[in-house]
Design a protein around this motif. Structure first.
Motif, mmCIF file in Angstrom:
data_model
loop_
_atom_site.group_PDB
_atom_site.id
_atom_site.type_symbol
_atom_site.label_atom_id
_atom_site.label_comp_id
_atom_site.label_asym_id
_atom_site.label_seq_id
_atom_site.Cartn_x
_atom_site.Cartn_y
_atom_site.Cartn_z
ATOM 1 N N GLU A 118 0.838 -1.209 0.000
ATOM 2 C CA GLU A 118 0.000 0.000 0.000
ATOM 3 C C GLU A 118 0.871 1.256 0.000
ATOM 4 O O GLU A 118 0.561 2.239 -0.670
ATOM 5 C CB GLU A 118 -0.923 0.008 1.217
ATOM 6 N N PHE A 119 1.954 1.207 0.755
ATOM 7 C CA PHE A 119 2.885 2.335 0.841
ATOM 8 C C PHE A 119 3.496 2.650 -0.531
ATOM 9 O O PHE A 119 3.503 3.793 -0.989
ATOM 10 C CB PHE A 119 3.964 1.991 1.870
ATOM 11 N N VAL A 120 3.984 1.619 -1.203
ATOM 12 C CA VAL A 120 4.599 1.800 -2.525
ATOM 13 C C VAL A 120 3.562 2.272 -3.538
ATOM 14 O O VAL A 120 3.834 3.164 -4.356
ATOM 15 C CB VAL A 120 5.276 0.490 -2.982
ATOM 16 N N LYS A 121 2.370 1.693 -3.478
ATOM 17 C CA LYS A 121 1.295 2.101 -4.407
ATOM 18 C C LYS A 121 0.962 3.577 -4.224
ATOM 19 O O LYS A 121 0.787 4.317 -5.205
ATOM 20 C CB LYS A 121 0.051 1.237 -4.156
ATOM 21 N N TYR A 122 0.878 4.020 -2.990
ATOM 22 C CA TYR A 122 0.602 5.430 -2.686
ATOM 23 C C TYR A 122 1.687 6.317 -3.293
ATOM 24 O O TYR A 122 1.405 7.324 -3.946
ATOM 25 C CB TYR A 122 0.542 5.598 -1.167
ATOM 26 N N HIS A 123 2.938 5.933 -3.085
ATOM 27 C CA HIS A 123 4.068 6.705 -3.628
ATOM 28 C C HIS A 123 3.974 6.798 -5.152
ATOM 29 O O HIS A 123 4.156 7.876 -5.738
ATOM 30 C CB HIS A 123 5.385 6.037 -3.223
ATOM 31 N N GLN A 124 3.675 5.682 -5.796
ATOM 32 C CA GLN A 124 3.680 5.660 -7.257
ATOM 33 C C GLN A 124 2.464 6.372 -7.845
ATOM 34 O O GLN A 124 2.550 6.967 -8.925
ATOM 35 C CB GLN A 124 3.786 4.217 -7.747
ATOM 36 N N GLU A 125 1.352 6.352 -7.119
ATOM 37 C CA GLU A 125 0.173 7.093 -7.582
ATOM 38 C C GLU A 125 0.402 8.604 -7.478
ATOM 39 O O GLU A 125 -0.033 9.369 -8.335
ATOM 40 C CB GLU A 125 -1.061 6.698 -6.765
ATOM 41 N N LYS A 126 1.087 9.011 -6.424
ATOM 42 C CA LYS A 126 1.365 10.438 -6.235
ATOM 43 C C LYS A 126 2.427 10.949 -7.217
ATOM 44 O O LYS A 126 2.507 12.147 -7.478
ATOM 45 C CB LYS A 126 1.853 10.704 -4.800
ATOM 46 N N LYS A 127 3.223 9.990 -7.739
ATOM 47 C CA LYS A 127 4.329 10.355 -8.646
ATOM 48 C C LYS A 127 5.193 11.466 -8.030
ATOM 49 O O LYS A 127 5.569 12.430 -8.692
ATOM 50 C CB LYS A 127 3.793 10.800 -10.008
ATOM 51 N N ASP A 128 5.435 11.321 -6.758
ATOM 52 C CA ASP A 128 6.169 12.373 -6.067
ATOM 53 C C ASP A 128 7.658 12.034 -5.978
ATOM 54 O O ASP A 128 8.119 11.025 -6.504
ATOM 55 C CB ASP A 128 5.573 12.643 -4.682
ATOM 56 N N PHE A 129 8.352 12.900 -5.331
ATOM 57 C CA PHE A 129 9.804 12.833 -5.247
ATOM 58 C C PHE A 129 10.257 11.823 -4.194
ATOM 59 O O PHE A 129 11.172 11.039 -4.401
ATOM 60 C CB PHE A 129 10.299 14.241 -4.902
ATOM 61 N N ALA A 130 9.586 11.872 -3.052
ATOM 62 C CA ALA A 130 9.876 10.951 -1.955
ATOM 63 C C ALA A 130 8.620 10.836 -1.095
ATOM 64 O O ALA A 130 7.874 11.798 -0.944
ATOM 65 C CB ALA A 130 11.043 11.454 -1.116
ATOM 66 N N THR A 131 8.403 9.652 -0.553
ATOM 67 C CA THR A 131 7.284 9.424 0.361
ATOM 68 C C THR A 131 7.843 8.850 1.655
ATOM 69 O O THR A 131 8.639 7.906 1.632
ATOM 70 C CB THR A 131 6.252 8.448 -0.244
ATOM 71 N N LEU A 132 7.424 9.425 2.762
ATOM 72 C CA LEU A 132 7.913 9.015 4.073
ATOM 73 C C LEU A 132 6.773 8.381 4.864
ATOM 74 O O LEU A 132 5.703 8.990 5.009
ATOM 75 C CB LEU A 132 8.455 10.229 4.843
ATOM 76 N N ALA A 133 6.987 7.187 5.363
ATOM 77 C CA ALA A 133 5.992 6.553 6.234
ATOM 78 C C ALA A 133 6.021 7.254 7.588
ATOM 79 O O ALA A 133 7.088 7.428 8.181
ATOM 80 C CB ALA A 133 6.284 5.075 6.383
ATOM 81 N N VAL A 134 4.856 7.662 8.061
ATOM 82 C CA VAL A 134 4.751 8.399 9.324
ATOM 83 C C VAL A 134 3.549 7.883 10.108
ATOM 84 O O VAL A 134 2.619 7.310 9.541
ATOM 85 C CB VAL A 134 4.612 9.926 9.090
ATOM 86 N N SER A 135 3.577 8.104 11.419
ATOM 87 C CA SER A 135 2.436 7.698 12.239
ATOM 88 C C SER A 135 2.307 8.624 13.432
ATOM 89 O O SER A 135 3.243 9.353 13.794
ATOM 90 C CB SER A 135 2.583 6.238 12.687
ATOM 91 N N ASP A 136 1.140 8.585 14.041
ATOM 92 C CA ASP A 136 0.844 9.432 15.199
ATOM 93 C C ASP A 136 1.252 8.677 16.461
ATOM 94 O O ASP A 136 0.488 7.888 17.008
ATOM 95 C CB ASP A 136 -0.652 9.763 15.209
ATOM 96 N N ARG A 137 2.460 8.910 16.897
ATOM 97 C CA ARG A 137 2.965 8.233 18.097
ATOM 98 C C ARG A 137 3.936 9.169 18.813
ATOM 99 O O ARG A 137 4.354 10.186 18.261
ATOM 100 C CB ARG A 137 3.651 6.910 17.739
ATOM 101 N N ASN A 138 4.278 8.819 20.031
ATOM 102 C CA ASN A 138 5.187 9.655 20.816
ATOM 103 C C ASN A 138 6.573 9.683 20.180
ATOM 104 O O ASN A 138 7.130 8.642 19.829
ATOM 105 C CB ASN A 138 5.300 9.125 22.245
ATOM 106 N N SER A 139 7.115 10.872 20.043
ATOM 107 C CA SER A 139 8.457 11.047 19.506
ATOM 108 C C SER A 139 8.923 12.444 19.871
ATOM 109 O O SER A 139 8.122 13.383 19.916
ATOM 110 C CB SER A 139 8.468 10.873 17.987
ATOM 111 N N SER A 140 10.221 12.602 20.130
ATOM 112 C CA SER A 140 10.737 13.921 20.497
ATOM 113 C C SER A 140 10.831 14.847 19.287
ATOM 114 O O SER A 140 10.924 16.061 19.437
ATOM 115 C CB SER A 140 12.112 13.787 21.159
ATOM 116 N N ARG A 141 10.789 14.264 18.089
ATOM 117 C CA ARG A 141 10.839 15.063 16.868
ATOM 118 C C ARG A 141 9.724 14.626 15.939
ATOM 119 O O ARG A 141 9.508 13.432 15.758
ATOM 120 C CB ARG A 141 12.207 14.930 16.177
ATOM 121 N N LYS A 142 9.055 15.599 15.351
ATOM 122 C CA LYS A 142 7.933 15.304 14.453
ATOM 123 C C LYS A 142 8.139 16.012 13.119
ATOM 124 O O LYS A 142 8.751 17.082 13.049
ATOM 125 C CB LYS A 142 6.610 15.783 15.082
ATOM 126 N N LEU A 143 7.571 15.425 12.079
ATOM 127 C CA LEU A 143 7.495 16.079 10.782
ATOM 128 C C LEU A 143 6.125 16.732 10.667
ATOM 129 O O LEU A 143 5.131 16.225 11.206
ATOM 130 C CB LEU A 143 7.708 15.063 9.658
#
Length: 237
Positions: A118-143
């Motif tokens: 699903e991740f790769v399909k999303y990237h290829q459908e968007k035809k974007d430069f880079a796709t980063l997997a992200v999630s809503d979880r505790n972290s000291s740094r966020k995008l």
């Protein structure tokens, strides 16, 4: 699709194990992290790997040889001369990856049940430069992402420091999962050389390129500390 697995790091948080072994060979229920992630990606049809090595890199080479590369095609990007971090490691591995086809990057110390297809399909459908997997979880740094899930910034949760491509209009803050899908055009855009973090490049490139976030809700454990090994052993049998 090829996958680059970052396995070069020193893993200082996993001492004393990493005083004598590479982090990628730390085990969860008796199975080394590197083996788990090779088999995980093979489950999605990926059988062509580049693995970068530095810290006790000879142990990784021996481990792969003894296991016949788990039936995969594996090329070694040998950084034993100098540890180059994620950005430098990516550039150093260019000769294995720059073939006009998207490729996957994954940290060896991440365990997840992310649906890679699903991740790769999303990237290829968007035809974007880079796709980063992200999630809503505790972290000291966020995008930080806008409503279209395009990367617009970075936030240090503890200090409040931000790096923004534009004024923060209520951006969504999500934690990076250590998994990327990349268009090889990135090699023509990266400005830094030597040792550097790929995240620094992403934060520069977000001003001119489309860097997309793929929000997932799966399990993700950064097996970087002894306590996270225990946590992972409850989930990954």
């Amino acid at each position: 699709m090829k996958a680059l697995i970052f396995a070069a790091g020193k893993g200082t948080r996993l001492k004393p194990f990493t005083d004598h072994h590479p982090k990628a060979l730390a085990t969860v229920n008796g199975v080394p992290l590197l083996e788990r992630n090779i088999r995980f990606l093979q489950g999605f049809g990926i059988n062509d790997f580049v693995i970068n090595i530095h810290h006790f890199g000879d142990q990784i080479v021996d481990f792969l040889r003894k296991n016949s590369n788990f039936g995969a095609k594996i090329e070694i990007s040998d950084e034993r001369g100098e540890l180059l971090e994620t950005g430098g490691g990516l550039v150093f591995a260019r000769k294995f990856l720059d073939f006009q086809e998207d490729f996957l990057i994954m940290n060896a110390d991440i365990l997840t049940d992310l649906n890679v297809s699903e991740f790769v399909k999303y990237h290829q459908e968007k035809k974007d430069f880079a796709t980063l997997a992200v999630s809503d979880r505790n972290s000291s740094r966020k995008l930080l992402f806008n409503s279209e899930m395009v990367l617009r910034g970075w936030l240090n949760v503890e200090t409040g420091e931000q790096r923004l491509a534009e004024f923060n209009k209520g951006f969504k803050a999500l934690a990076f999962s250590g998994i990327h899908c990349i268009n090889p055009e990135i090699f023509n855009k990266i400005k830094r050389t030597g040792k550097f973090s790929i995240m620094e490049e992403y934060l520069d490139l977000m001003h001119t390129e489309q860097i997309q976030g793929f929000e997932h809700h799966g399990i993700l454990i950064d097996v970087g500390r002894p306590e996270s090994v225990l946590e992972a052993e409850k989930i990954f049998k």
